[in-house]
Enzyme design. Structure first.
Site, PDB file in Angstrom:
ATOM      1  N   SER A   1       0.866  -1.166   0.000  1.00 56.43           N
ATOM      2  CA  SER A   1       0.000   0.000   0.000  1.00 56.43           C
ATOM      3  C   SER A   1       0.906   1.221   0.000  1.00 56.43           C
ATOM      4  O   SER A   1       1.867   1.294   0.775  1.00 56.43           O
ATOM      5  CB  SER A   1      -0.927  -0.004   1.215  1.00 56.43           C
ATOM      6  OG  SER A   1      -2.021   0.851   0.967  1.00 56.43           O
ATOM      7  N   GLU A   2       0.599   2.184  -0.872  1.00 59.47           N
ATOM      8  CA  GLU A   2       1.566   3.246  -1.146  1.00 59.47           C
ATOM      9  C   GLU A   2       1.783   4.197   0.024  1.00 59.47           C
ATOM     10  O   GLU A   2       2.722   4.990   0.007  1.00 59.47           O
ATOM     11  CB  GLU A   2       1.165   4.035  -2.409  1.00 59.47           C
ATOM     12  CG  GLU A   2      -0.165   4.758  -2.325  1.00 59.47           C
ATOM     13  CD  GLU A   2      -1.318   3.928  -2.877  1.00 59.47           C
ATOM     14  OE1 GLU A   2      -1.231   2.683  -2.823  1.00 59.47           O
ATOM     15  OE2 GLU A   2      -2.300   4.529  -3.350  1.00 59.47           O
TER      16      GLU A   2
END
Lengths: 217, 233, 217, 233
Positions: free
Chosen positions: A45-46
């Site tokens: 997840s960024e």
């Protein structure tokens, strides 16, 4: 015709052993639930986590452990946390193997629009522009048509672009399509959906070559 | 050891003035400098330019500064959970510069580390690239992006020591480390401030040289935006 | 005339409270020994440590804890370790307040040469080019003349440059000099050294303005 | 979890061929991938281009590859402790590209993180800048530098887990983290390899996604170049 969970299940079949995968907000987030047990996959997840697991048990939510959709999450053994520059280093540096994201529009040349409706809605691109400009393997998860019934698979995007010439595959409630040099190549039909229905719902050039099998979900 | 501690949030914010550019750490409401934001509200400074990935929610985070109309311009990547934000933006009261999240992070990191400009593929072919220099590398188009200029950076860490060293927790790390040292003055607030020597030098995420002022926040609400859970079986 | 320790002692007087300082190999390394007790100073070494302390006690050397001169070191409370990109981020980003390094030649316009003698010696610039291009406060520690007796404070460097127009101050065995727009301004004489001796040992333009005091060491 | 472990140094080096470009971590002899270097010597690959801050000493580190004349070109910042190196360089047998240490680190980091090029002030006005694009930012001249291209990166960490996550120790960290993921294949050797889950996700210096193969080194000599000590009083 598929529902959102059906789309997620079909996309889960695209996830291969050894893949690091970035999941966008919405339908893409659901994909994690349908990857076969035992497959070696890690979700990134960024906002700064690799190795995401399921949602926490009630009472175990941690405000300091969320995904890019701001949902509370847990991590699996082998997980790591990192800052935003490192996170986009992974993305820009093409270390992530598969990116799955939503879209408002996809064009037959692989353009995508998903961040802005001029004068109406401006949420921002978040990490989507970095993802689509960098990733080599991008699947769009979306409904085939919008709420007004208009096609979202177009000759040309009408909304401000998120990226150009970057989408490889689209999985919708009606079909699986590959983005080729000449347009959307129909690969699979959703259960019970006819080629005619797909044709009617697709504005962009649709390539139908031989027998088109039904999806196997 | 160079002692970077200040007495509290008032001293930490000394010198913050209207019309300044501020970096504010956090992703959504996770890892935001709650105490510094509260003090910014209290101070009444106006016409701020804020560089922050998000703009908070209506009644928390940077949303509090929006309510008071203290922000002139937001530089963010995603601003989707804030009605007051949308109202001010669509009415033209608020300037908004939306930029790709990775570019936002890298422009902070560039400011931190003395890189004035770099090439990135993000945004090529979109309105983000308009007016920017373009160049192909290995046949792929990239655009030139520049380091940010900011007066203050406000970050929040989990633990810190008197020397200004910081350790973050979980995904509350996010933009906080890359903003340290990316502005003229970096103010770090921490949940727990310990004497120098208590943190393992090997486990420090941000060395104190990037942090000008450090203090322990009085309290942390740590609000959760999307409480998602599963039932125990 | 000063010996190396004398030069280090004099330079230590330039270190101010609250300074982060990068010390080069050789004489600069000695400076750390003469900073007054109780002064808040931290020493950075570009291989990845901030908060360097003294050499370790015999038997406590750690191959994993060295300075840029590859010497075994210790760390003080408040120290941190980091990678080389972060280390030069500190340097390039001008977070280090004072840089002290050696030189083969310094020119009256602030140019410095210290990494290469064509055809003879090529050790490399190490971190020196980053340091001199980035730092705003650079002091050179060196002998006033080379072994052959020739001046190292020149009109123009003859060796390949490390950086241009970057040196602020030079402390030698004979003098303290400030690099100004018009040349080397003599600030102090080493104990027992005459202005004449300094003149004779300085090829670059030497500015002598008023009474020149002896150093106070 | 994606398992990145390989059986040992032979499997770790599979695919390394003559004429390749290799990144090799370490500063001096500190933090060098001793086991991978030993295997490179054994393998007899030739005509290598090595990107490494230093070139080892005569009888250790990359010096071992120089002895066997396996290196065609060195890309380094400092090569001052190696007689055989100097001999080969002055005789023209060995090509040498000397570049500023910070530029070396940043060119690795750029390769790791998909930044094809960036501006830095280091080397302006020197022979390092010759033939390079120059540009002023805030009135200060900078030169354009490019990301490295390498086939393999060999790094050494203190601890690692099956997922390829790495933790470094002390200044043995140096160039190792920035080379991870900066080559097509990154090989990490560690002093201690533990099962996934044993390392705290918050304390990991390099996430496993940047590491393709990981193994526990058979033994570490960890030679000290300059043993400096003080006497006990």
């Amino acid at each position: 015709m598929l529902d959102k969970i059906g789309i997620a299940k079909r996309i889960a079949q695209e996830v291969k052993n050894g893949y690091y995968v970035n999941l966008g907000i919405g339908i893409p987030t659901l994909v994690a639930n349908y990857v076969p047990d035992g497959m070696e996959v890690e979700f990134q997840s960024e906002n700064g986590v690799l190795g995401m697991g399921a949602f926490p048990f009630e009472g175990e939510e941690d405000a300091d452990v969320i995904n890019a959709g701001k949902q509370t999450i847990t991590t699996l053994p082998g997980a790591s946390f990192f800052d935003s520059a490192t996170s986009f280093g992974m993305i820009r540096g093409q270390h992530v193997d598969l990116t799955i994201l939503g879209a408002m529009e996809v064009a037959e040349n692989g353009d995508i629009a998903n961040w802005k409706i001029p004068g109406k809605m401006v949420k921002g691109m978040g990490g989507a522009m970095d993802l689509v400009a960098s990733a080599e393997n991008i699947i769009v998860a979306m409904m085939h048509t919008n709420r007004a019934g208009a096609s979202k698979l177009l000759r040309k995007c009408s909304l401000p672009l998120t990226g150009v010439n970057c989408i490889n595959k689209v999985v919708t409630n009606l079909a699986v399509l590959e983005v080729t040099d000449t347009g959307f190549k129909l690969l699979e039909r959703a259960p019970g959906v006819s080629i005619e229905e797909i044709k009617n719902a697709t504005e962009g050039n649709l390539i139908i070559d031989g027998e088109i099998p039904e999806m196997n979900i | 050891m160079i002692n970077r501690t200040v007495k509290g949030v008032e001293e930490a914010l000394e010198g913050v003035k209207s019309d300044m550019t501020l970096m504010v750490g956090g992703f959504g409401l996770s890892g935001i400098p709650e105490n510094s934001i509260a003090q910014l509200v209290k101070s009444g400074v106006k016409n701020l330019t804020c560089i922050s990935n998000n703009a908070g929610v209506d009644d928390f985070g940077l949303g509090l500064l929006l309510q008071g109309k203290q922000i002139k311009k937001m530089i963010s990547s995603y601003v989707g959970e804030n009605d007051e934000f949308e109202r001010q933006m669509l009415s033209g009261e608020l300037e908004v510069d939306l930029i790709p999240q990775g570019t936002l992070a890298e422009r902070c990191r560039a400011a931190q580390s003395g890189i004035p400009a770099f090439f990135t593929p993000a945004g090529y072919g979109t309105e983000v690239a308009e007016g920017k220099e373009m160049r192909n590398f290995k046949g792929k188009p990239h655009i030139l992006e520049h380091a940010f200029n900011a007066d203050f950076a406000f970050v929040k860490a989990w633990k810190g020591d008197e020397a200004g060293n910081l350790i973050f927790k979980g995904t509350a790390r996010n933009f906080n480390p890359v903003m340290c040292g990316a502005a003229t003055i970096t103010v770090a607030e921490v949940e727990e401030l310990v004497p120098a020597g208590e943190l393992d030098p090997n486990e420090i995420h941000i060395p104190g040289i990037f942090v000008k002022r450090i203090f322990q926040g009085e309290k942390y609400e740590k609000r959760i935006e999307q409480r998602t859970v599963r039932k125990r079986e």
